[in-house]
Design a protein around this motif. Structure first.
Motif, PDB file in Angstrom:
ATOM      1  N   PHE A  99       3.118   6.042  -6.316  1.00 20.25           N
ATOM      2  CA  PHE A  99       2.801   6.131  -7.743  1.00 20.25           C
ATOM      3  C   PHE A  99       1.708   7.171  -8.013  1.00 20.25           C
ATOM      4  CE2 PHE A  99       5.027   2.178  -7.756  1.00 20.25           C
ATOM      5  CZ  PHE A  99       5.409   1.904  -9.059  1.00 20.25           C
ATOM      6  N   GLY A 100       1.088   7.674  -6.961  1.00 23.23           N
ATOM      7  CA  GLY A 100      -0.007   8.615  -7.168  1.00 23.23           C
ATOM      8  C   GLY A 100      -1.138   7.964  -7.944  1.00 23.23           C
ATOM      9  N   GLY A 101      -1.783   8.744  -8.810  1.00 23.70           N
ATOM     10  CA  GLY A 101      -2.920   8.235  -9.569  1.00 23.70           C
ATOM     11  C   GLY A 101      -2.565   7.070 -10.466  1.00 23.70           C
ATOM     12  N   TYR A 102      -1.332   7.017 -10.949  1.00 27.32           N
ATOM     13  CA  TYR A 102      -0.928   5.914 -11.818  1.00 27.32           C
ATOM     14  C   TYR A 102      -0.984   4.565 -11.077  1.00 27.32           C
ATOM     15  CZ  TYR A 102       0.636   9.354 -15.223  1.00 27.32           C
ATOM     16  OH  TYR A 102       0.677  10.374 -16.131  1.00 27.32           O
ATOM     17  N   GLY A 103      -0.781   4.597  -9.764  1.00 26.19           N
ATOM     18  CA  GLY A 103      -0.824   3.361  -9.001  1.00 26.19           C
ATOM     19  C   GLY A 103      -2.200   2.728  -8.967  1.00 26.19           C
ATOM     20  N   TYR A 104      -3.223   3.550  -9.261  1.00 21.75           N
ATOM     21  CA  TYR A 104      -4.596   3.040  -9.217  1.00 21.75           C
ATOM     22  C   TYR A 104      -5.071   2.575 -10.591  1.00 21.75           C
ATOM     23  CZ  TYR A 104      -9.225   2.671  -7.078  1.00 21.75           C
ATOM     24  OH  TYR A 104     -10.414   2.199  -6.573  1.00 21.75           O
ATOM     25  N   THR A 105      -4.161   2.520 -11.550  1.00 18.49           N
ATOM     26  CA  THR A 105      -4.515   2.068 -12.890  1.00 18.49           C
ATOM     27  C   THR A 105      -3.948   0.684 -13.145  1.00 18.49           C
ATOM     28  OG1 THR A 105      -2.522   2.914 -14.011  1.00 18.49           O
ATOM     29  CG2 THR A 105      -4.347   4.470 -13.672  1.00 18.49           C
ATOM     30  N   ARG A 106      -4.609  -0.063 -13.999  1.00 19.94           N
ATOM     31  CA  ARG A 106      -4.142  -1.397 -14.322  1.00 19.94           C
ATOM     32  C   ARG A 106      -2.920  -1.359 -15.232  1.00 19.94           C
ATOM     33  NH1 ARG A 106      -9.576  -4.753 -15.819  1.00 19.94           N
ATOM     34  NH2 ARG A 106      -9.136  -6.337 -14.252  1.00 19.94           N
ATOM     35  N   GLU A 107      -2.647  -0.204 -15.787  1.00 27.22           N
ATOM     36  CA  GLU A 107      -1.504  -0.072 -16.682  1.00 27.22           C
ATOM     37  C   GLU A 107      -0.191  -0.281 -15.939  1.00 27.22           C
ATOM     38  OE1 GLU A 107       0.508   3.333 -19.589  1.00 27.22           O
ATOM     39  OE2 GLU A 107      -1.466   3.677 -18.677  1.00 27.22           O
ATOM     40  N   TYR A 108      -0.180   0.028 -14.652  1.00 24.21           N
ATOM     41  CA  TYR A 108       1.034  -0.103 -13.854  1.00 24.21           C
ATOM     42  C   TYR A 108       0.944  -1.376 -12.997  1.00 24.21           C
ATOM     43  CZ  TYR A 108       2.851   4.444 -15.201  1.00 24.21           C
ATOM     44  OH  TYR A 108       3.374   5.496 -15.914  1.00 24.21           O
ATOM     45  N   PRO A 109       1.942  -2.260 -13.094  1.00 27.66           N
ATOM     46  CA  PRO A 109       1.887  -3.544 -12.387  1.00 27.66           C
ATOM     47  C   PRO A 109       1.733  -3.435 -10.881  1.00 27.66           C
ATOM     48  CG  PRO A 109       3.629  -3.577 -14.043  1.00 27.66           C
ATOM     49  CD  PRO A 109       3.130  -2.154 -13.954  1.00 27.66           C
ATOM     50  N   ILE A 110       2.099  -2.286 -10.287  1.00 27.88           N
ATOM     51  CA  ILE A 110       1.975  -2.157  -8.835  1.00 27.88           C
ATOM     52  C   ILE A 110       0.543  -2.376  -8.382  1.00 27.88           C
ATOM     53  CG2 ILE A 110       1.612   0.358  -8.885  1.00 27.88           C
ATOM     54  CD1 ILE A 110       3.635  -1.630  -6.249  1.00 27.88           C
ATOM     55  N   SER A 111      -0.425  -2.052  -9.259  1.00 29.29           N
ATOM     56  CA  SER A 111      -1.834  -2.236  -8.880  1.00 29.29           C
ATOM     57  C   SER A 111      -2.160  -3.712  -8.701  1.00 29.29           C
ATOM     58  CB  SER A 111      -2.756  -1.605  -9.931  1.00 29.29           C
ATOM     59  OG  SER A 111      -2.625  -2.251 -11.187  1.00 29.29           O
ATOM     60  N   ARG A 112      -1.548  -4.584  -9.519  1.00 28.11           N
ATOM     61  CA  ARG A 112      -1.808  -6.022  -9.351  1.00 28.11           C
ATOM     62  C   ARG A 112      -1.151  -6.540  -8.076  1.00 28.11           C
ATOM     63  NH1 ARG A 112      -0.305  -8.647 -14.299  1.00 28.11           N
ATOM     64  NH2 ARG A 112       1.671  -9.369 -13.442  1.00 28.11           N
ATOM     65  N   PHE A 113       0.044  -6.050  -7.781  1.00 22.39           N
ATOM     66  CA  PHE A 113       0.663  -6.434  -6.516  1.00 22.39           C
ATOM     67  C   PHE A 113      -0.272  -6.087  -5.353  1.00 22.39           C
ATOM     68  CE2 PHE A 113       4.527  -6.721  -8.964  1.00 22.39           C
ATOM     69  CZ  PHE A 113       5.353  -7.578  -8.251  1.00 22.39           C
ATOM     70  N   TYR A 114      -0.912  -4.930  -5.446  1.00 18.94           N
ATOM     71  CA  TYR A 114      -1.776  -4.443  -4.367  1.00 18.94           C
ATOM     72  C   TYR A 114      -3.003  -5.337  -4.185  1.00 18.94           C
ATOM     73  CZ  TYR A 114      -4.827  -1.172  -1.820  1.00 18.94           C
ATOM     74  OH  TYR A 114      -5.667  -0.597  -0.912  1.00 18.94           O
ATOM     75  N   VAL A 115      -3.731  -5.605  -5.263  1.00 21.14           N
ATOM     76  CA  VAL A 115      -4.955  -6.409  -5.115  1.00 21.14           C
ATOM     77  C   VAL A 115      -4.630  -7.867  -4.829  1.00 21.14           C
ATOM     78  CG1 VAL A 115      -6.445  -4.876  -6.444  1.00 21.14           C
ATOM     79  CG2 VAL A 115      -5.173  -6.682  -7.638  1.00 21.14           C
ATOM     80  N   ASP A 116      -3.520  -8.367  -5.372  1.00 15.49           N
ATOM     81  CA  ASP A 116      -3.146  -9.751  -5.094  1.00 15.49           C
ATOM     82  C   ASP A 116      -2.752  -9.957  -3.639  1.00 15.49           C
ATOM     83  OD1 ASP A 116      -3.619 -10.426  -7.719  1.00 15.49           O
ATOM     84  OD2 ASP A 116      -1.527 -10.777  -8.263  1.00 15.49           O
ATOM     85  N   ALA A 117      -2.179  -8.923  -3.022  1.00 17.06           N
ATOM     86  CA  ALA A 117      -1.713  -9.047  -1.636  1.00 17.06           C
ATOM     87  C   ALA A 117      -2.848  -9.091  -0.626  1.00 17.06           C
ATOM     88  CB  ALA A 117      -0.782  -7.878  -1.294  1.00 17.06           C
ATOM     89  N   ARG A 118      -3.971  -8.486  -0.968  1.00 16.99           N
ATOM     90  CA  ARG A 118      -5.005  -8.263   0.057  1.00 16.99           C
ATOM     91  C   ARG A 118      -5.532  -9.540   0.692  1.00 16.99           C
ATOM     92  NH1 ARG A 118      -7.034  -7.844   3.816  1.00 16.99           N
ATOM     93  NH2 ARG A 118      -8.501  -6.327   4.684  1.00 16.99           N
ATOM     94  N   ASP A 166       0.839  -1.200   0.000  1.00 16.08           N
ATOM     95  CA  ASP A 166       0.000   0.000   0.000  1.00 16.08           C
ATOM     96  C   ASP A 166       0.876   1.254   0.000  1.00 16.08           C
ATOM     97  OD1 ASP A 166      -2.791   1.304   0.592  1.00 16.08           O
ATOM     98  OD2 ASP A 166      -1.429   2.143   2.089  1.00 16.08           O
ATOM     99  N   ALA A 167       1.934   1.237   0.803  1.00 21.20           N
ATOM    100  CA  ALA A 167       2.842   2.389   0.856  1.00 21.20           C
ATOM    101  C   ALA A 167       3.546   2.590  -0.480  1.00 21.20           C
ATOM    102  CB  ALA A 167       3.867   2.188   1.975  1.00 21.20           C
ATOM    103  N   CYS A 168       3.918   1.502  -1.131  1.00 21.24           N
ATOM    104  CA  CYS A 168       4.553   1.614  -2.446  1.00 21.24           C
ATOM    105  C   CYS A 168       3.588   2.193  -3.476  1.00 21.24           C
ATOM    106  CB  CYS A 168       5.041   0.238  -2.905  1.00 21.24           C
ATOM    107  SG  CYS A 168       6.518  -0.356  -2.057  1.00 21.24           S
ATOM    108  N   LEU A 169       2.366   1.680  -3.490  1.00 22.80           N
ATOM    109  CA  LEU A 169       1.374   2.171  -4.453  1.00 22.80           C
ATOM    110  C   LEU A 169       1.141   3.666  -4.269  1.00 22.80           C
ATOM    111  CD1 LEU A 169      -1.834   0.474  -5.673  1.00 22.80           C
ATOM    112  CD2 LEU A 169      -2.000   2.781  -4.754  1.00 22.80           C
ATOM    113  N   GLN A 170       1.139   4.136  -3.033  1.00 22.32           N
ATOM    114  CA  GLN A 170       0.894   5.554  -2.756  1.00 22.32           C
ATOM    115  C   GLN A 170       1.907   6.444  -3.474  1.00 22.32           C
ATOM    116  OE1 GLN A 170      -1.726   6.631  -1.088  1.00 22.32           O
ATOM    117  NE2 GLN A 170      -1.227   8.816  -1.045  1.00 22.32           N
TER     118      GLN A 170
END
Length: 386
Positions: A339-358, A333-337
């Motif tokens: 990335f700003g708005g880009y972290g909340y898009t599927r275009e950036y792999p960090i978003s998959r790390f985030y939802v997969d971790a939950r 979650d801290a890493c995604l933050q």
């Protein structure tokens, strides 16, 4: 480990990385969109020797150290393949060891070589719609008859459930004995009376299928019983340390992968005329993630050593699972933050790390159950929860 063991580990590490880069990375986005991985992937993993890494050679394995299997889980997660990591953990790190440690020679011969080749996919079914982690409240029943056992009930949230050829099913064989009335069964999914519900749609780990399973007067042969009747809860406690080591390996790998993505991003992304990584907040956040990973890895390695000696307890496993799964969610979650708005898009792999971790703080025993296990060990009380 000896020098030869170190050499084998290094060989496997390289092979695991290459296999993932060649056989998984080019296709994983497609599998995420389809909600399932092809059976051909399991056969490829089997051909590469990655489904029986620490299985004895007589059953088609490589006879390597079990820690290499944990590394495989870590590397799968580090590369961002959370769904595959969960599926692999169930098949190769949980179901196969259950069979090896508890099964009869005939059961091992029937299932393990085919599982090592990726021809048979395994799953384990404990959770029920209205019972969750409370094994004493389990409703699935197995009753003796002239032909063996008659199985009735339902399970939910079963990883590999849609594709499994064999499922280890927890069922009550003595309804008056609470958790001590639980037994384990090897269920061939081709048998009449077995059915699957529609795939469960999840917020993450889309490539890993999750299913509800149904058993409607499913006739099992007498030799489908895994281990002793009524010993299911004891077996679950016996095997949980390895299962939760697998969850810990996934957590470490995904944190390492998320941190690497974030470091690359904050070095390149600019805001207010400087790189995002130059802000003190960014540097302190990244430092905290690095420190957590290293501290978590130290306890993980401590548990690996205890497991190798046969000394890792269910409380050790609960502490490991609680700390690393919570740490994973917090740090990704801290890493995604950053990335700003880009972290909340599927275009950036960090978003998959985030939802997969939950899901990590939920499956394999919720954080609340982990705290209960730890607390009961402090207070000297027994447990009916896994």
């Amino acid at each position: 480990m000896s020098t030869s063991d170190d050499d084998m580990a290094s060989l496997f590490h390289d092979m695991i990385r290459r296999c993932l880069e060649q056989e998984v990375a080019p296709h994983y986005e497609t599998w995420e969109a389809q909600g399932v991985m092809p059976r051909s992937l399991w056969r490829q993993l089997g051909e590469a020797g990655l489904l029986g890494i620490d299985l004895p050679e007589e059953y088609g394995g490589a006879g390597a150290d079990f820690a290499i299997t944990q590394f495989a889980l870590e590397e799968i997660s580090r590369q961002g393949f959370g769904g595959l990591a969960s599926a692999y953990n169930i098949h190769a790190n949980i179901v196969m060891p259950y069979l090896l440690h508890i099964g009869t020679p005939a059961q091992r011969e029937r299932w393990l070589p085919a599982m090592a080749r990726g021809e048979v996919i395994g799953a384990i079914a404990m959770t029920e719609p209205n019972a969750g982690s409370d094994l004493a409240a389990m409703k699935t029943r197995a009753s003796r008859n002239d032909d063996g056992w008659l199985l009735d009930g339902a399970k939910i949230f079963i990883t590999n459930g849609q594709v499994a050829d064999m499922v280890i099913v927890c069922a009550k064989t003595d309804t008056s004995a609470g958790a001590k009335g639980v037994s384990l069964f090897l269920v061939d999914t081709s048998l009449p009376g077995f059915s699957r519900g529609k795939p469960i749609k999840k917020i993450g780990q889309h490539a890993s299928d999750t299913a509800e399973l149904f058993f409607d007067r499913l006739q099992l042969p007498a030799d489908a019983l895994l281990g002793d009747e009524g010993a299911g809860f004891r077996y679950l406690m016996q095997e949980l340390p390895r299962e939760r080591l697998g969850v810990g390996a996934q957590a470490l790998g995904s944190m390492e992968g998320a941190l690497a993505l974030t470091l690359d991003y904050v070095k390149e992304r600019r805001a207010f005329s400087q790189a995002v990584g130059d802000f003190q907040n960014s540097r302190f956040t990244l430092a905290g993630v690095r420190a957590d990973i290293d501290m978590g890895r130290a306890y993980f390695e401590h548990c690996v050593t205890k497991y190798r000696r046969g000394e890792m307890s269910s409380t050790d496993a609960a502490i490991l699972k609680l700390q690393l799964s919570e740490m994973q969610c917090r740090n990704i979650d801290a890493c995604l933050q950053l990335f700003g708005g880009y972290g909340y898009t599927r275009e950036y792999p960090i978003s998959r790390f985030y939802v997969d971790a939950r899901v990590q703080t939920i499956y394999a025993g919720t954080s609340e159950i982990m705290k209960e296990v730890i607390a009961r060990s402090l207070l000297g009380r027994g447990a009916t929860q896994a």
